[in-house]
Motif scaffolding. Structure first.
Motif, PDB file in Angstrom:
ATOM      1  N   PRO A 125       0.819  -1.220   0.000  1.00  0.00           N
ATOM      2  CA  PRO A 125       0.000   0.000   0.000  1.00  0.00           C
ATOM      3  C   PRO A 125       0.848   1.263   0.000  1.00  0.00           C
ATOM      4  O   PRO A 125       1.902   1.320   0.644  1.00  0.00           O
ATOM      5  CB  PRO A 125      -0.831  -0.114   1.279  1.00  0.00           C
ATOM      6  CG  PRO A 125      -0.089  -1.070   2.150  1.00  0.00           C
ATOM      7  CD  PRO A 125       0.603  -2.020   1.233  1.00  0.00           C
ATOM      8  N   ARG A 126       0.374   2.297  -0.696  1.00  0.00           N
ATOM      9  CA  ARG A 126       1.098   3.566  -0.840  1.00  0.00           C
ATOM     10  C   ARG A 126       0.166   4.741  -0.577  1.00  0.00           C
ATOM     11  O   ARG A 126      -1.044   4.667  -0.821  1.00  0.00           O
ATOM     12  CB  ARG A 126       1.658   3.686  -2.255  1.00  0.00           C
ATOM     13  CG  ARG A 126       2.583   2.555  -2.643  1.00  0.00           C
ATOM     14  CD  ARG A 126       3.986   2.756  -2.122  1.00  0.00           C
ATOM     15  NE  ARG A 126       4.713   1.510  -1.939  1.00  0.00           N
ATOM     16  CZ  ARG A 126       5.995   1.435  -1.654  1.00  0.00           C
ATOM     17  NH1 ARG A 126       6.718   2.540  -1.516  1.00  0.00           N
ATOM     18  NH2 ARG A 126       6.578   0.270  -1.469  1.00  0.00           N
ATOM     19  N   GLY A 127       0.734   5.841  -0.101  1.00  0.00           N
ATOM     20  CA  GLY A 127      -0.096   7.009   0.155  1.00  0.00           C
ATOM     21  C   GLY A 127       0.657   8.093   0.897  1.00  0.00           C
ATOM     22  O   GLY A 127       1.874   8.250   0.746  1.00  0.00           O
ATOM     23  N   ALA A 128      -0.076   8.833   1.721  1.00  0.00           N
ATOM     24  CA  ALA A 128       0.460   9.951   2.492  1.00  0.00           C
ATOM     25  C   ALA A 128       0.137   9.712   3.967  1.00  0.00           C
ATOM     26  O   ALA A 128      -0.249   8.604   4.347  1.00  0.00           O
ATOM     27  CB  ALA A 128      -0.157  11.257   1.996  1.00  0.00           C
ATOM     28  N   VAL A 129       0.315  10.745   4.808  1.00  0.00           N
ATOM     29  CA  VAL A 129      -0.084  10.639   6.209  1.00  0.00           C
ATOM     30  C   VAL A 129      -0.959  11.824   6.580  1.00  0.00           C
ATOM     31  O   VAL A 129      -0.787  12.939   6.072  1.00  0.00           O
ATOM     32  CB  VAL A 129       1.121  10.551   7.180  1.00  0.00           C
ATOM     33  CG1 VAL A 129       1.864   9.243   6.990  1.00  0.00           C
ATOM     34  CG2 VAL A 129       2.050  11.740   7.034  1.00  0.00           C
ATOM     35  N   LEU A 130      -1.910  11.562   7.477  1.00  0.00           N
ATOM     36  CA  LEU A 130      -2.793  12.585   8.023  1.00  0.00           C
ATOM     37  C   LEU A 130      -2.369  12.823   9.467  1.00  0.00           C
ATOM     38  O   LEU A 130      -2.369  11.900  10.279  1.00  0.00           O
ATOM     39  CB  LEU A 130      -4.246  12.125   7.951  1.00  0.00           C
ATOM     40  CG  LEU A 130      -5.296  13.071   8.526  1.00  0.00           C
ATOM     41  CD1 LEU A 130      -5.371  14.362   7.718  1.00  0.00           C
ATOM     42  CD2 LEU A 130      -6.669  12.386   8.551  1.00  0.00           C
ATOM     43  N   VAL A 131      -1.993  14.049   9.762  1.00  0.00           N
ATOM     44  CA  VAL A 131      -1.450  14.396  11.079  1.00  0.00           C
ATOM     45  C   VAL A 131      -2.461  15.252  11.832  1.00  0.00           C
ATOM     46  O   VAL A 131      -3.001  16.225  11.287  1.00  0.00           O
ATOM     47  CB  VAL A 131      -0.124  15.168  10.941  1.00  0.00           C
ATOM     48  CG1 VAL A 131       0.487  15.443  12.316  1.00  0.00           C
ATOM     49  CG2 VAL A 131       0.860  14.399  10.053  1.00  0.00           C
TER      50      VAL A 131
END
Length: 422
Positions: free
Chosen positions: A222-228
């Motif tokens: 899985p690939r993506g970004a992060v939500l902080v």
């Protein structure tokens, strides 16, 4: 307060070479990086984040045409209409030395300078973002060393494109240590350059979000970004935001119990079926299948790698339709009977093993074998030449690897047959 941290988007990169793979889903590959980025923008708007950070390698070097830039501007315009600012740092792939095309960006996009570190302030949130873009692609100086001190009483975020330390697979651009980042006094380090997701520290938070969309088998999973999420007390949590639209997977198929090709195919089919059942979404899968194990079928499989791939492609089509693509098949089995077991037996097979063991040291024999095989391959039909990678080695006279592969397979098959098995 919420913000998205992303990096290594490499817009339009999947166009580079992947469409040349046999039976590749070219349309899905062509638009994968754009669609993943659009999903990220959708998530930012749906989550009503306060801002977005892009920590380098937005592009993949110079654009082939202006369409890449137009796409990015359009997506930034959507965030601008939603009142979401974006803080963009250029990495090695989009350094000033790499880019010859530029477009005016919407007012909500704030760039980090490449000449020196700078700080962007969001007064209403008391957030300070510190960073410096790459001026040259091969930036090997420690950029983090020059970053400014944190602003007291503010949430301080360091934005940095770096290999950090210990990532041998990535070029050592803007090198620095984890301890150095931890000592800086920032609350969060938004890193880019390493394509694997990694949370290296929580005090302070030091995070690689990984790249947005896997582009080849080395970027599986899985690939993506992060939500902080954050508050006046600091960063409260970091969660992954998966947005990839096509996923690369490695599938190990153990065929230790298989006696022949049909049994191997049955095990491969079952493994593909289980892989599909394990997915929590309907994204297409690009799969590298490794057929492995110490198996009685080892000898029978020799030279059948091309046929195996076609058979497994057919299995994939039957199971997953257009959702399942076999990127490559690798045959990595070994003989059920080892060299010591065969050598311990009396008879012609043990004698043949001893003879084959001496072959690589016989220069005259190897030279004659190479010449004979070259004559044979010169008469072979084109489809056979393309199906067997060994033919390339034969053409240049390199037959040592072929002998090393064929000898164990031949011995295994003969020993198998001697035991009265098919």
């Amino acid at each position: 307060m919420k913000f998205i941290h992303t990096a290594d988007i490499h817009l339009d990169s999947p166009l580079c070479g992947l469409a040349s793979y046999q039976n590749a889903p070219t349309q899905q590959l062509r638009g994968a990086s754009r669609e993943a980025f659009t999903r990220l923008i959708d998530a930012a708007i749906d989550e009503a984040v306060d801002f977005m950070v892009i920590a380098g390698d937005l592009y993949d070097g110079n654009w082939r045409d202006y369409n890449t830039g137009h796409f990015f501007v359009r997506e930034m315009g959507r965030l601008n209409q939603a009142g979401i600012p974006v803080f963009l740092l250029y990495g090695n792939h989009d350094a000033e030395s790499e880019m010859t095309r530029r477009l005016t960006l919407p007012a909500n996009v704030h760039l980090f300078d490449s000449r020196k570190p700078m700080t962007h302030r969001i007064e209403a949130l008391r957030v300070a973002l510190h960073g410096r873009s790459f001026k040259d692609a091969a930036t090997t100086e420690n950029l983090a060393a020059g970053y400014p001190d944190p602003l007291p009483g503010w949430l301080n975020i360091g934005v940095l494109h770096t290999a950090l330390e210990g990532y041998a697979a990535h070029a050592r651009y803007a090198p620095c240590s984890l301890a150095e980042l931890q000592a800086k006094g920032y609350d969060y380090w938004a890193l880019g350059h390493v394509h694997e997701y990694a949370m290296l520290s929580e005090s302070p938070w030091v995070v690689f979000p990984g790249n947005l969309q896997g582009r080849h088998i080395r970027e599986a999973g899985p690939r993506g970004a992060v939500l902080v999420t954050a508050s006046e007390a600091g960063v409260q949590g970091v969660e992954r935001l998966i947005v990839d639209v096509l996923r690369w997977e490695r599938l190990q198929v153990d065929v230790s119990e298989a006696a022949d090709l049909p049994a191997v195919l049955a095990l491969a089919g079952r493994a593909l079926e289980l892989l599909l059942l394990a997915q929590t979404g309907s994204w297409p899968l690009a799969v590298r299948v490794n057929i492995c194990g110490r198996t009685p079928a080892h000898g029978a499989l020799f030279g059948l790698e091309a046929q195996l791939r076609e058979e497994i492609l057919a299995l994939a089509s039957a199971l997953g339709g257009e959702r399942l693509w076999i990127e490559k098949l690798k045959l990595e089995t070994t003989a059920a009977l080892g060299a010591e077991q065969i050598g311990a037996r009396a008879g012609a097979i043990a004698d043949l093993q001893a003879l084959l063991a001496e072959v690589p040291q016989d220069a005259d024999f190897m030279r004659g074998l190479a010449e004979d095989l070259q004559q044979l391959t010169a008469k072979a039909p084109l489809e056979l030449i393309e199906a067997l990678p060994e033919f390339k080695a034969i053409r240049v006279g390199d037959v040592a690897a072929i002998v090393a592969t064929v000898a164990p397979a031949l011995l295994a098959q003969l020993a198998h047959a001697e035991q009265g098995q098919p």
